[in-house]
Motif scaffolding. Structure first.
Motif, short mmCIF file in Angstrom:
data_model
loop_
_atom_site.label_atom_id
_atom_site.label_comp_id
_atom_site.label_asym_id
_atom_site.label_seq_id
_atom_site.Cartn_x
_atom_site.Cartn_y
_atom_site.Cartn_z
N GLY B 40 0.86 -1.29 0.00
CA GLY B 40 0.00 -0.09 0.04
C GLY B 40 0.99 1.26 0.12
O GLY B 40 0.55 2.25 -0.81
N LEU B 41 1.84 1.08 0.52
CA LEU B 41 2.91 2.32 0.75
C LEU B 41 3.41 2.66 -0.77
O LEU B 41 3.65 3.93 -0.99
CB LEU B 41 3.71 1.96 1.97
N ASP B 44 1.02 4.20 -2.57
CA ASP B 44 1.06 5.56 -2.30
C ASP B 44 1.89 6.34 -2.87
O ASP B 44 1.86 7.42 -3.53
CB ASP B 44 1.02 5.74 -0.56
N HIS B 45 3.43 5.84 -2.78
CA HIS B 45 4.49 6.90 -3.24
C HIS B 45 4.18 6.72 -4.84
O HIS B 45 4.62 7.90 -5.37
CB HIS B 45 5.73 6.04 -2.98
N MET B 48 1.62 9.72 -5.44
CA MET B 48 2.20 10.93 -5.27
C MET B 48 3.30 11.48 -6.29
O MET B 48 3.21 12.45 -6.68
CB MET B 48 2.83 10.75 -3.91
N ARG B 60 13.83 4.94 -1.72
CA ARG B 60 12.57 4.58 -0.80
C ARG B 60 11.95 3.42 -1.13
O ARG B 60 11.66 2.52 -0.34
CB ARG B 60 11.74 5.56 -0.82
#
Lengths: 123, 216
Positions: B40-41, B44-45, B48, B60
């Motif tokens: 999920g992260l 998200d990245h 973005m 990251r």
């Protein structure tokens, strides 16, 4: 909305807190019940999201400790444990809608947080 | 009275299997939940980066991928233990490495012990000690002693487990703690499994040591 996430799985709570942060929710986290109690003594939170099975004390015991410090605090349980006993205990404390089984989709968690925040815990 | 493996299986098998199944499923759920949050992260990245018209932060991403790989390795270890456990009833009798059985019993019940706040140190013998019997019942027997011991100890206690030979050259699995085990009751709960291994449980006078002795 100030959230405190408590789970002994650090990578779970830290990642979840980061993702909630991207969605405008100020989420802090602790990996032990004692850390959570200490954090609650320092700062107020609106909602605590608690794992049920943790070392030191379980989520139900932690809820009692936190309520003693912050009576207005609201709760959601989030667990990987599916026993009938835990389920009934959790549901009796927060209502069935707020006893979540991992893995939890973030949109679903945010919906529950909003319900707890704005409807006093009623789904 | 000598009990058959079937009688003992019927009496103890489902309870132990269920208890271990519940805790293992909990561990796997946690791995899945962490992987779920990390994928999920990543999502998200990506969103973005797309929104801001910049490339995703490779460093990251690399960190997130490492976290997911770590959980895959963890889940793989849990499932391997589960698989060995699930096949432990395949043979009613086999030669079993005692320290390997202890390692497996500890891996299966790790969360239950951790939740009680007990630290367990297992020291294997320099050589290998083998016992003959059903792996499932040996695991069940070791677990019953472990659970009994951890039930009676306060949070923060350290339980040391070691295999050795006693003064009569019998193979012995020793459970020791600086604090005394609160009660001497309940140690014989797996009496039927003890019969299978011709073993006995010996509690010392200070209640700080419990030995599982094979070949009584």
């Amino acid at each position: 909305m100030q959230i405190l996430l408590v789970d002994d799985e650090k990578e779970l709570v830290s990642t979840l807190a980061e993702r909630l942060g991207y969605r405008g929710i100020d989420a802090h986290w602790a990996v032990t019940p004692n850390d959570a109690v200490a954090m609650l003594s320092e700062q107020s939170y609106d909602i605590a999201v608690l794992d049920v099975q943790m070392p030191e004390m379980n989520g139900f015991e932690l809820k009692e400790r936190m309520e003693a410090i912050s009576p207005e605090l609201k709760f959601i349980f989030m667990t990987g444990h599916g026993s009938e006993e835990c389920y009934h205990e959790g549901c009796s404390q927060t209502g069935e809608a707020f006893y979540l089984v991992k893995p939890v989709e973030i949109d679903s968690l945010i919906e529950k947080l909003n319900q707890v925040m704005h409807n006093g815990g009623k789904p | 009275m000598k009990h058959t493996v079937q009688e003992i299986t019927d009496q103890y098998g489902p309870a132990y299997f269920g208890r271990m199944g519940a805790t293992i499923s909990h561990d796997i759920k946690n791995c899945l939940a962490i992987m779920n949050e990390n994928t999920g992260l990543m999502s998200d990245h990506l969103m973005m980066a797309q929104k801001n018209g910049v490339p995703p932060d490779i460093e990251r991403f690399s960190g997130i991928v490492q976290r997911i790989e770590k959980q895959i390795g963890r889940a793989d270890g849990i499932v391997k233990s589960l698989s060995t456990f699930s096949h432990s009833m395949d043979k009613p009798e086999q030669q079993i490495d005692l320290d390997e059985a202890v390692t497996l019993a500890l891996a299966l019940g790790a969360r239950i012990i951790a939740n009680k706040g007990i630290k367990v140190n297992h020291t294997g013998a320099a050589g290998k000690f083998y016992v003959n019997g059903s792996l499932f019942f040996l695991l069940s027997l070791i677990w019953s002693i472990l659970e009994n011991a951890t039930e009676t100890l306060a949070s923060g206690a350290v339980l040391n487990i070691s295999s050795m030979k006693d003064e009569k050259s019998r193979i012995c699995l020793s459970f020791q703690c600086e604090q005394p085990f609160v009660s001497d009751s309940g140690w014989q709960t797996s009496g039927l499994a003890l019969d299978l291994f011709q073993a006995e449980i010996v509690l010392d006078d200070q209640h700080t040591r419990v030995d599982l002795v094979f070949g009584k």
